[in-house]
Motif scaffolding. Structure first.
Motif: not given
Length: 422
Positions: A75-77, A81-82, A91-92, A313-315
């Motif tokens: 997620l941090a990487n 790209f979001l 994400v937080g 779902l976020c990525l």
């Protein structure tokens, strides 16, 4: 020379003393299979291969902690790209939830080993705050999805993370006050506490979980009822379905956590009733391993039902509609409008080169109507020609054709279009 009676008496007394010492202090039992002789008895459950449950539970906890760490790194990487702020805002709290999950897996080791003052302080001081941290992250996600499902703007990721940390600090104050009152002021041992007091001290974390479950269920059932001033109908409906999908996974996570909490609370309080029963003396020796199992199961429930689906779902990349697929409905299925115009002008130029323009060329309304119905124009020389997009239905020779033919400019009948063209 015969030994004196005094020497014989001394030897017999020494042998009797050694025998009594060996009987009063028996040698320690051999370590279980899998553990070395230098391992303390408290930690032998972590390496005992005869009772395999400790090793299995330790392996499952380590696997869950590694999974949470890898997911947090991914997620941090991928955060840069979001581009959408709606996705970046989740994400937080998700990374904070993964940190709390790693804490749950690590705390399970404190319940696997034996009792001690330091270990009991760690158990009482971290159980409630870690659960409150995880459940406050679920509550922050439910608040975010509730606003997104009705078309409103989501709070930023930093605001949601700060909200989760602030809610979890309340449980930290409750646990710290409980330790200070019972250990420092009343002078009780850290391991001397009632199971009912332990469960009541975690009541705030359970309240956070109930609120998160209620909010997520509201988003699932009626989250997309408001219009929210969104864009087109199809686009907004697709967005609402996406946020409802996130809310479904969030509610499943809350439901699984509620079932696990109901199980370990009933199990733990039942053990207390068994310990205080006149038919039993002392607490059973399997209540603390049961709490370790509850910690590991709760961590994996948060990973499987919320962290992994939310990260997916976020990525996930949204399907983008290409401009080439949306052709203008005026265009023909095989040729674009620019190609048709070029073709039309070339036909005009070719016709002008083949034959001079005749002033008395016949042009009738019937021929024009037939050309409109058939989709092409009919001239006597070039044959049928496809209709040009975005051009008038009245036959209009180009200026270049007129100049090359050196003819006079014809006039169309005024009753054809209702106005004088030239």
């Amino acid at each position: 020379m015969a030994p004196s009676p005094a020497v014989l008496v001394l030897l017999s007394l020494l042998s009797c003393g050694v025998t009594q010492d060996t009987e009063s202090h028996p040698p320690p039992p051999p370590p279980p299979r899998g553990c070395g002789p230098s391992v303390e008895p408290w930690y032998q459950v972590l390496c005992d291969l005869e009772s395999v449950w400790g090793v299995v539970l330790e392996t499952v906890a380590c696997g869950g902690a590694l999974t949470a760490l890898l997911l947090a790194l991914v997620l941090a990487n991928r955060l840069r790209f979001l581009p959408e702020p709606e996705r970046r805002s989740g994400v937080g709290p998700l990374v904070l939830l993964l940190a709390g999950t790693v804490g749950l897996f690590g705390l399970s080791f404190a319940f696997l080993v034996g009792r001690g003052e330091a270990l009991c302080v760690v158990r009482r001081g971290l159980w409630g705050p870690l659960f409150a941290l995880c459940f406050s992250c679920l509550l922050a996600q439910a608040l975010r999805l509730r606003r997104l499902a009705v078309g409103k703007r989501s709070p930023s990721g930093g605001s949601l993370t700060g909200l989760a940390v602030g809610l979890s600090l309340v449980q930290s104050l409750i646990s710290a006050e409980w330790l200070v009152l019972t250990v420092l002021r009343e002078g009780h041992a850290a391991c001397d506490y009632l199971p009912l007091d332990f469960t009541l001290a975690c009541g705030y974390a359970l309240g956070l979980l109930l609120v998160a479950a209620g909010m997520s269920l509201g988003v699932v059932l009626c989250g997309g009822g408001g219009d929210g001033g969104g864009g087109g109908g199809g686009r907004s409906e697709m967005v609402r379905r996406r946020w409802r999908c996130n809310a479904v996974w969030l509610f499943l996570s809350c439901l699984a956590s509620l079932l696990l909490w109901a199980a370990w609370l009933g199990f733990y309080l039942y053990n207390d009733l068994v310990a205080t029963s006149p038919l039993h003396r002392g607490r059973p020796d399997w209540d603390e391993p049961a709490l370790a199992v509850a910690l590991v199961m709760e961590g994996w429930a948060l990973l499987l039902f919320h962290a992994i689906p939310e990260a997916h779902l976020c990525l996930r990349q949204e399907p983008q509609c290409s401009a080439a697929s949306s052709q203008d409905f005026y265009d023909t299925p095989n040729q674009s409008s620019s190609q048709l115009q070029d073709q039309g002008y070339e036909d005009d130029e070719r016709q002008a080169q083949r034959s001079p323009f005749a002033d008395n060329q016949a042009f009738s309304v019937e021929e024009h109507s037939a050309a409109v119905r058939s989709g092409g124009y009919h001239n006597g020389l070039a044959g049928p020609r496809q209709g040009l997009a975005f051009r008038s239905h009245v036959y209009q020779p180009t200026e270049m054709a007129l100049l090359m033919n050196s003819g006079s400019i014809p006039t169309a009948p005024p009753n054809l279009t209702g106005r004088q063209l030239w």
